[in-house]
Design a protein around this motif. Structure first.
Motif, PDB file in Angstrom:
ATOM      1  N   PHE A   1     -15.605  -1.067   2.549  1.00  0.00           N
ATOM      2  CA  PHE A   1     -14.852  -1.165   3.538  1.00  0.00           C
ATOM      3  C   PHE A   1     -13.334  -0.752   3.396  1.00  0.00           C
ATOM      4  CE2 PHE A   1     -18.869  -3.147   5.311  1.00  0.00           C
ATOM      5  CZ  PHE A   1     -19.085  -2.380   6.105  1.00  0.00           C
ATOM      6  N   ALA A   2     -12.854  -1.251   2.146  1.00  0.00           N
ATOM      7  CA  ALA A   2     -11.372  -0.925   1.812  1.00  0.00           C
ATOM      8  C   ALA A   2     -11.250   0.425   1.628  1.00  0.00           C
ATOM      9  CB  ALA A   2     -11.047  -1.556   0.136  1.00  0.00           C
ATOM     10  N   SER A   3     -12.182   1.406   1.306  1.00  0.00           N
ATOM     11  CA  SER A   3     -12.141   2.722   1.325  1.00  0.00           C
ATOM     12  C   SER A   3     -12.182   3.175   2.666  1.00  0.00           C
ATOM     13  CB  SER A   3     -13.222   3.323   0.350  1.00  0.00           C
ATOM     14  OG  SER A   3     -13.185   5.039   0.543  1.00  0.00           O
ATOM     15  N   PHE A   4     -13.331   2.892   3.307  1.00  0.00           N
ATOM     16  CA  PHE A   4     -13.723   3.360   4.811  1.00  0.00           C
ATOM     17  C   PHE A   4     -12.798   3.358   5.721  1.00  0.00           C
ATOM     18  CE2 PHE A   4     -16.038   3.780   8.678  1.00  0.00           C
ATOM     19  CZ  PHE A   4     -16.635   4.929   8.480  1.00  0.00           C
ATOM     20  N   ASP A   5     -12.015   2.290   5.489  1.00  0.00           N
ATOM     21  CA  ASP A   5     -10.786   1.818   6.343  1.00  0.00           C
ATOM     22  C   ASP A   5      -9.734   2.235   6.053  1.00  0.00           C
ATOM     23  OD1 ASP A   5     -13.058   0.539   7.989  1.00  0.00           O
ATOM     24  OD2 ASP A   5     -12.449  -1.422   7.271  1.00  0.00           O
ATOM     25  N   ASP A   6      -9.459   2.695   4.815  1.00  0.00           N
ATOM     26  CA  ASP A   6      -7.873   3.188   4.426  1.00  0.00           C
ATOM     27  C   ASP A   6      -7.447   4.446   5.312  1.00  0.00           C
ATOM     28  OD1 ASP A   6      -6.007   2.883   1.884  1.00  0.00           O
ATOM     29  OD2 ASP A   6      -6.271   4.968   2.237  1.00  0.00           O
ATOM     30  N   LEU A   7      -6.124   3.924   5.540  1.00  0.00           N
ATOM     31  CA  LEU A   7      -5.222   4.925   6.050  1.00  0.00           C
ATOM     32  C   LEU A   7      -3.899   5.550   5.334  1.00  0.00           C
ATOM     33  CD1 LEU A   7      -4.628   7.068   8.612  1.00  0.00           C
ATOM     34  CD2 LEU A   7      -3.463   4.879   9.718  1.00  0.00           C
ATOM     35  N   ILE A   8      -3.242   4.479   4.896  1.00  0.00           N
ATOM     36  CA  ILE A   8      -2.194   4.826   3.931  1.00  0.00           C
ATOM     37  C   ILE A   8      -2.332   5.775   2.954  1.00  0.00           C
ATOM     38  CG2 ILE A   8      -0.076   3.760   2.976  1.00  0.00           C
ATOM     39  CD1 ILE A   8      -0.555   1.330   4.841  1.00  0.00           C
ATOM     40  N   ILE A   9      -3.001   5.395   2.059  1.00  0.00           N
ATOM     41  CA  ILE A   9      -3.195   6.336   0.830  1.00  0.00           C
ATOM     42  C   ILE A   9      -3.916   7.458   1.244  1.00  0.00           C
ATOM     43  CG2 ILE A   9      -4.588   6.686  -1.363  1.00  0.00           C
ATOM     44  CD1 ILE A   9      -4.455   3.545  -1.678  1.00  0.00           C
ATOM     45  N   THR A  10      -4.973   7.752   2.168  1.00  0.00           N
ATOM     46  CA  THR A  10      -5.329   8.809   2.624  1.00  0.00           C
ATOM     47  C   THR A  10      -4.118   9.722   3.185  1.00  0.00           C
ATOM     48  OG1 THR A  10      -7.335   7.924   3.509  1.00  0.00           O
ATOM     49  CG2 THR A  10      -7.130   9.930   4.076  1.00  0.00           C
ATOM     50  N   LEU A  11      -3.353   9.481   3.888  1.00  0.00           N
ATOM     51  CA  LEU A  11      -2.204  10.077   4.550  1.00  0.00           C
ATOM     52  C   LEU A  11      -1.500  10.586   3.501  1.00  0.00           C
ATOM     53  CD1 LEU A  11      -0.645   7.879   7.385  1.00  0.00           C
ATOM     54  CD2 LEU A  11      -1.569  10.081   7.705  1.00  0.00           C
TER      55      LEU A  11
ATOM     56  N   GLY B   1       0.863  -1.190  -0.120  1.00  0.00           N
ATOM     57  CA  GLY B   1      -0.076  -0.025  -0.071  1.00  0.00           C
ATOM     58  C   GLY B   1       0.756   1.439   0.083  1.00  0.00           C
ATOM     59  N   ILE B   2       1.902   0.980   0.733  1.00  0.00           N
ATOM     60  CA  ILE B   2       2.941   2.311   0.428  1.00  0.00           C
ATOM     61  C   ILE B   2       3.360   2.699  -0.798  1.00  0.00           C
ATOM     62  CG2 ILE B   2       4.820   1.145   0.960  1.00  0.00           C
ATOM     63  CD1 ILE B   2       3.962   4.682   2.642  1.00  0.00           C
ATOM     64  N   VAL B   3       3.661   1.808  -1.432  1.00  0.00           N
ATOM     65  CA  VAL B   3       4.016   1.902  -2.878  1.00  0.00           C
ATOM     66  C   VAL B   3       2.866   2.579  -3.631  1.00  0.00           C
ATOM     67  CG1 VAL B   3       5.040   0.862  -5.010  1.00  0.00           C
ATOM     68  CG2 VAL B   3       5.701   0.105  -2.690  1.00  0.00           C
ATOM     69  N   ILE B   4       1.656   2.149  -3.450  1.00  0.00           N
ATOM     70  CA  ILE B   4       0.663   2.995  -4.272  1.00  0.00           C
ATOM     71  C   ILE B   4       0.448   4.232  -3.852  1.00  0.00           C
ATOM     72  CG2 ILE B   4      -1.878   2.748  -4.649  1.00  0.00           C
ATOM     73  CD1 ILE B   4      -1.653  -0.389  -4.571  1.00  0.00           C
ATOM     74  N   ALA B   5       0.559   4.479  -2.452  1.00  0.00           N
ATOM     75  CA  ALA B   5       0.145   5.695  -1.997  1.00  0.00           C
ATOM     76  C   ALA B   5       1.340   6.753  -2.540  1.00  0.00           C
ATOM     77  CB  ALA B   5       0.176   5.592  -0.495  1.00  0.00           C
TER      78      ALA B   5
ATOM     79  N   TRP C   1      -3.829  18.146  -7.698  1.00  0.00           N
ATOM     80  CA  TRP C   1      -5.001  17.529  -7.464  1.00  0.00           C
ATOM     81  C   TRP C   1      -5.169  17.058  -5.754  1.00  0.00           C
ATOM     82  CZ3 TRP C   1      -6.975  13.411 -11.469  1.00  0.00           C
ATOM     83  CH2 TRP C   1      -7.332  14.174 -12.602  1.00  0.00           C
ATOM     84  N   LEU C   2      -3.926  17.586  -5.211  1.00  0.00           N
ATOM     85  CA  LEU C   2      -3.953  17.006  -3.565  1.00  0.00           C
ATOM     86  C   LEU C   2      -4.986  17.578  -2.863  1.00  0.00           C
ATOM     87  CD1 LEU C   2      -0.236  16.506  -3.165  1.00  0.00           C
ATOM     88  CD2 LEU C   2      -1.636  14.774  -3.497  1.00  0.00           C
ATOM     89  N   GLU C   3      -5.433  17.428  -1.987  1.00  0.00           N
ATOM     90  CA  GLU C   3      -6.404  17.781  -0.883  1.00  0.00           C
ATOM     91  C   GLU C   3      -7.727  18.102  -1.758  1.00  0.00           C
ATOM     92  OE1 GLU C   3      -5.071  21.340   1.159  1.00  0.00           O
ATOM     93  OE2 GLU C   3      -2.935  20.699   1.055  1.00  0.00           O
ATOM     94  N   SER C   4      -8.132  17.254  -2.588  1.00  0.00           N
ATOM     95  CA  SER C   4      -9.352  17.427  -3.378  1.00  0.00           C
ATOM     96  C   SER C   4     -10.060  16.101  -3.107  1.00  0.00           C
ATOM     97  CB  SER C   4      -9.189  17.714  -4.750  1.00  0.00           C
ATOM     98  OG  SER C   4      -8.736  16.588  -5.462  1.00  0.00           O
ATOM     99  N   LEU C   5     -11.467  16.079  -2.987  1.00  0.00           N
ATOM    100  CA  LEU C   5     -12.403  14.891  -2.793  1.00  0.00           C
ATOM    101  C   LEU C   5     -12.219  13.733  -4.117  1.00  0.00           C
ATOM    102  CD1 LEU C   5     -14.567  13.528  -1.230  1.00  0.00           C
ATOM    103  CD2 LEU C   5     -16.232  14.759  -2.498  1.00  0.00           C
ATOM    104  N   PRO C   6     -12.190  14.650  -5.413  1.00  0.00           N
ATOM    105  CA  PRO C   6     -11.887  13.734  -6.498  1.00  0.00           C
ATOM    106  C   PRO C   6     -10.610  12.718  -6.444  1.00  0.00           C
ATOM    107  CG  PRO C   6     -12.777  15.626  -7.397  1.00  0.00           C
ATOM    108  CD  PRO C   6     -12.565  15.984  -5.988  1.00  0.00           C
ATOM    109  N   ALA C   7      -9.634  13.258  -6.008  1.00  0.00           N
ATOM    110  CA  ALA C   7      -8.262  12.735  -5.932  1.00  0.00           C
ATOM    111  C   ALA C   7      -8.431  11.563  -4.914  1.00  0.00           C
ATOM    112  CB  ALA C   7      -7.157  13.869  -5.550  1.00  0.00           C
ATOM    113  N   LEU C   8      -9.026  11.893  -3.549  1.00  0.00           N
ATOM    114  CA  LEU C   8      -9.311  10.942  -2.630  1.00  0.00           C
ATOM    115  C   LEU C   8     -10.098   9.768  -3.238  1.00  0.00           C
ATOM    116  CD1 LEU C   8      -8.411  10.102   0.053  1.00  0.00           C
ATOM    117  CD2 LEU C   8     -10.382  11.308   0.825  1.00  0.00           C
TER     118      LEU C   8
END
Length: 269
Positions: free
Chosen positions: A198-208, A112-116, A128-135
Motif C-alpha cells: 500500500f505504500a507503493s499503491f497509494d504513492d503520489l509524490i514520488i510517482t509525480l 517524501g518530496i526530498v526523496i522524490a 531512466w525516467l518514464e520506465s517501469l523499473p525506475a518507478l
C-alpha cells in the motif's frame, strides 16, 4: 475510581478519533453511487456507472492495472530486501547495526518530496525516467523500511534458542531459516508486505517526479482533479479504501492465526 474514569475517558477519546477518521467515508460511498455526472450529496439517483467506468474505461483500468503491477513488484522486492536486512541487523549483528537500522528506516523520516527530487535527479541522469523499473525502484525505497521495522520487531521477540536448537540438531543456515525462522515470522512478513504494497499503491509524490508518461491510479486521480471533477474519482477512492481494509484484515487474521499456532505448539510439545 480514578483508573476507571481514565479508562472510560480514553475509550471515549479513541472512539471520537475513529469517528473523525472514518467520517469522510460516510460521504464518499454515496458519492461513488451517484448517477449524476456532477458530484452532489445526497444522490438523487443511484447507479454503479462510475464503478463500471473505473474497470472498463482504458484510462482508468490501465492506471489501476499499472498500480497493481508496480505494487506487486515492489512488495516482492521489499519483502526480500527488508527481511534480509532485518536478519543482518538483529540476528547477525553486523558492525554498525544501529547505524544501518537508522539508515534503512530513514525514508520514513525524510520528507517524501526530498526523496522524490533525489530520485528524479538520479534517474534523469541515468535516462531512466518514464520506465517501469525506475518507478518500481523508486517506490521500493519507501516501501522497504516498513518491512525492516515490522520484521526486526518480530525477530527481537523471537526466542533465538529455537534457531540454535535447530542448528544443534544438524540443520544448516538455510534449513534453519526456511523451517524455523520463516514460519515464526510468517505473519510479520505478511504484515510488512501489506504495508509495502500500500505504500507503493497509494504513492503520489514520488510517482509525480519519476513516472513521466506512466500513470498510476493515484496519479490518474490527481490529474483528473486538476482537469475536472469526475465522479469516477469517488469510485476509485472507495476501491482503494476497500483494498486497504481487506489488506489489513488479512494481515491481522494471519497474525492471530500464527499466534494461536505458536501457543498450541508448546502445549503439544
Amino acid at each position: 475510581m480514578t483508573s476507571r474514569v481514565t479508562r472510560i475517558g480514553l475509550a471515549i477519546w479513541f472512539g471520537l478519533v475513529i469517528v473523525f477518521l472514518l467520517f469522510p467515508l460516510l460521504f464518499l460511498g454515496p458519492l461513488s453511487l451517484n448517477a449524476s455526472e456532477i458530484l452532489s450529496f445526497p444522490p438523487q439517483q443511484w447507479s454503479l456507472r462510475w464503478y463500471r467506468a473505473l474497470f472498463t474505461d482504458p484510462s482508468w483500468s490501465g492506471a489501476l492495472w499499472l498500480s497493481f503491477k508496480v505494487a506487486i513488484l515492489v512488495t516482492v522486492i521489499s519483502v526480500a530486501v527488508g527481511t534480509a536486512a532485518a536478519l543482518a541487523i538483529v540476528r547477525h549483528r553486523v558492525r554498525g547495526s544501529a547505524w544501518l537500522y537508522g539508515l534503512s528506516i530513514a525514508p520514513l523520516i525524510v520528507p517524501g518530496i526530498v526523496i522524490a527530487l533525489g530520485m528524479f535527479m538520479v534517474f534523469a541522469r541515468l535516462k531512466w525516467l518514464e520506465s517501469l523499473p525506475a518507478l518500481v525502484l523508486a517506490h521500493s525505497v519507501v516501501a522497504v523500511p516498513y518491512v525492516v521495522v515490522v520484521v526486526s520487531a518480530a525477530l527481537r521477540n523471537l526466542d533465538e534458542t529455537v534457531e540454535r536448537a535447530a542448528r544443534v540438531l544438524g540443520a544448516g543456515p538455510w534449513q534453519t531459516f526456511h523451517l524455523v525462522t520463516v514460519p515464526a515470522l510468517r505473519s510479520s512478513i505478511l504484515a510488512g508486505g501489506m504495508f509495502a504494497f500500500f505504500a507503493s499503491f497509494d504513492d503520489l509524490i514520488i510517482t509525480l517526479f519519476v513516472s513521466g508518461a506512466l500513470e498510476t491510479l493515484p496519479l490518474r486521480i490527481w490529474n483528473d482533479l486538476n482537469l475536472r471533477l469526475d465522479p469516477t474519482v469517488a469510485a476509485a477512492a472507495c476501491v482503494m479504501v476497500a483494498m486497504s481494509m481487506a489488506g489489513l484484515g488479512i494481515a491481522e487474521f494471519a497474525r492471530k492465526a500464527n499466534l494461536r499456532r505458536l501457543q498450541t505448539e508448546p502445549d503439544h510439545g
